[in-house]
Design a protein around this motif. Sequence first.
Motif, PDB file in Angstrom:
ATOM      1  N   UNK A   1      -0.227 -10.710   3.539  1.00 16.31           N
ATOM      2  CA  UNK A   1       0.396 -11.652   2.615  1.00 16.31           C
ATOM      3  C   UNK A   1       1.830 -11.968   3.026  1.00 16.31           C
ATOM      4  N   UNK A   2       2.641 -10.935   3.311  1.00 17.26           N
ATOM      5  CA  UNK A   2       4.033 -11.206   3.676  1.00 17.26           C
ATOM      6  C   UNK A   2       4.117 -11.947   5.004  1.00 17.26           C
ATOM      7  N   UNK A   3       3.142 -11.753   5.850  1.00 15.28           N
ATOM      8  CA  UNK A   3       3.141 -12.453   7.138  1.00 15.28           C
ATOM      9  C   UNK A   3       3.052 -13.962   6.946  1.00 15.28           C
ATOM     10  N   UNK A   4       2.483 -14.406   5.828  1.00 14.60           N
ATOM     11  CA  UNK A   4       2.350 -15.842   5.563  1.00 14.60           C
ATOM     12  C   UNK A   4       3.649 -16.465   5.072  1.00 14.60           C
ATOM     13  N   UNK A   5       4.516 -15.663   4.439  1.00 16.44           N
ATOM     14  CA  UNK A   5       5.656 -16.261   3.733  1.00 16.44           C
ATOM     15  C   UNK A   5       7.029 -15.878   4.287  1.00 16.44           C
TER      16      UNK A   5
END
Length: 241
Positions: A208-212
């Motif tokens: 998830x954090x990799x997307x944002x």
Amino acid sequence: MCTLQCMVDVAGDFGETMIESWILSKLEPLNGAPLILLRDPQRMIQRGARVVDGWAEQNGYTVLFCTGNLGLRDLYEPLRTAPDARVLVVDRSRKDSSQCLFYPDLEAQLGGQAPLELSLRDFLVEQTGDDTWPHFVEDRNLARLLLTNLPQAVAAHTQLRQVSANRFSDSDLYKIILGATLKINPFKKLTPSEIRRLCIEQHGSLEEVNRYLSPDVMTALKKMIESAPQPFCWLLERDPD
């Protein structure tokens, strides 16, 4: 013994308490007004939250959660002429929405007083005593990650201040969000055991954090994981099993 899920639930409850106490401090001075307009563009208030529904019931208010103009009018019209009615309108429309709520007639009833607006940045500034929080902390996706992990975000801010007493770059904000979401200290090198725990317990959050988050922050984390001894270095691209 408290399991990981137990600790996550406790932290989540503490985060909700932090938010609720802060919102109550904003609402209470308005108690008694026949109409309260509360703007919540970042959805800091959850539907059914004690801080709004409980406070409103205790003080005789009818709460209207609204995102569209038609819904607002349908809910408000029956109350408009009701004697001694107390109404709390929670405007949940996003700032960047093409269909923001429009209610100049309600604003006119406030007698020149601006509607109360909740801001995640204001909350974080008051919680940490630090007015250098970047304004883009209120980006929809970043705010969602922070609101889900508020106690961890405040802890990561403390870890930033242990590294630097004054610095607060955009990269620092991304690291705070990274640390809050993954439950790590983002301002130090992780040990192999911390990397193992991170990749196994927070595998879903990593995606998830990799997307944002910014590429430079994620690249630094990936390099740290890749430098760990085998088999931990494989956890970045493989399932924990």
